[in-house]
Design a protein around this motif. Structure first.
Motif, PDB file in Angstrom:
ATOM      1  N   UNK A 152       0.807  -1.210   0.000  1.00  0.00           N
ATOM      2  CA  UNK A 152       0.000   0.000   0.000  1.00  0.00           C
ATOM      3  C   UNK A 152       0.842   1.263   0.000  1.00  0.00           C
ATOM      4  N   UNK A 153       2.141   1.119  -0.146  1.00  0.00           N
ATOM      5  CA  UNK A 153       3.053   2.258  -0.130  1.00  0.00           C
ATOM      6  C   UNK A 153       2.874   3.061  -1.418  1.00  0.00           C
ATOM      7  N   UNK A 154       2.744   4.364  -1.259  1.00  0.00           N
ATOM      8  CA  UNK A 154       2.571   5.256  -2.412  1.00  0.00           C
ATOM      9  C   UNK A 154       3.891   5.977  -2.703  1.00  0.00           C
ATOM     10  N   UNK A 155       3.993   6.521  -3.896  1.00  0.00           N
ATOM     11  CA  UNK A 155       5.183   7.264  -4.283  1.00  0.00           C
ATOM     12  C   UNK A 155       4.881   8.748  -4.132  1.00  0.00           C
TER      13      UNK A 155
ATOM     14  N   UNK B 188      11.332   4.355   2.147  1.00  0.00           N
ATOM     15  CA  UNK B 188       9.927   4.253   2.527  1.00  0.00           C
ATOM     16  C   UNK B 188       9.808   4.843   3.928  1.00  0.00           C
ATOM     17  N   UNK B 189       8.892   5.808   4.050  1.00  0.00           N
ATOM     18  CA  UNK B 189       8.688   6.472   5.333  1.00  0.00           C
ATOM     19  C   UNK B 189       7.213   6.840   5.451  1.00  0.00           C
TER      20      UNK B 189
ATOM     21  N   UNK C 237      10.659  -4.859  -1.464  1.00  0.00           N
ATOM     22  CA  UNK C 237      10.422  -5.702  -2.644  1.00  0.00           C
ATOM     23  C   UNK C 237       9.001  -5.539  -3.173  1.00  0.00           C
ATOM     24  N   UNK C 238       8.006  -5.500  -2.274  1.00  0.00           N
ATOM     25  CA  UNK C 238       6.619  -5.387  -2.722  1.00  0.00           C
ATOM     26  C   UNK C 238       6.263  -3.971  -3.150  1.00  0.00           C
TER      27      UNK C 238
END
Length: 164
Positions: free
Chosen positions: A4-7, A38-39, A113-114
């Motif tokens: 669910x990490x966004x850029x 990622x933060x 990785x995901x």
């Protein structure tokens, strides 16, 4: 599987700046290297980790500096405007690296990785996408050169391979 990490928007803006270098622009201001982490649910630029040409002028070996940004037990992504020479001609191409060392926590490595696919969707047109899990994999410029092209003879002005 995707996380669910966004850029962050800043990453897209910097990537576009790196890939659309204008000939009339001040080359010393050109972005050469960016460290992303990622933060709080976002892939974003790590504070103070945008390196322009002028920031690298005092570095004897830009490639060695690039490798030094990959810390044990810390995952990250790197965008690297790599300058190299093949037998045929000099080249400048973007390299995207996912650094997920074997010494990092498994959960962190999985998150990077995901999340990589979310970032890769924004980084369209990058020719060289590398995953590095062990510093020794790329400590030798020859190994790196093999990954980016078979006839590379110099990376960042330093000889890395001899061709007959």
């Amino acid at each position: 599987m995707s996380s669910g990490v966004k850029v962050a928007d800043q990453v897209t803006a910097i990537y576009n700046q790196m890939r659309l270098v204008k000939n009339d622009a001040d080359q010393r201001e050109r972005i050469r290297l960016v460290l992303l982490r990622i933060n709080e649910g976002f892939i974003d630029v790590e504070e103070g980790k945008i390196f322009r040409e002028k920031d690298l002028e005092d570095k004897d070996d830009v490639y060695a500096f690039f490798l030094s940004l990959m810390k044990p037990e810390e995952c990250c992504y790197l965008l690297y405007d790599c300058h190299y020479e093949t037998v045929e001609s000099p080249k400048e191409e973007l390299v995207f690296v996912m650094w997920a060392p074997d010494t990092a926590k498994v959960g962190l490595r999985m998150q990077y990785a995901t999340s990589k696919r979310n970032l890769a969707q924004i980084l369209t047109g990058i020719k060289h996408i590398l995953e590095i899990n062990c510093p020794s994999d790329y400590a030798d410029k020859e190994d790196f050169a093999k990954k980016i092209g078979g006839t590379v003879v110099k990376v960042e002005g330093n000889v890395c391979m001899h061709h007959n």
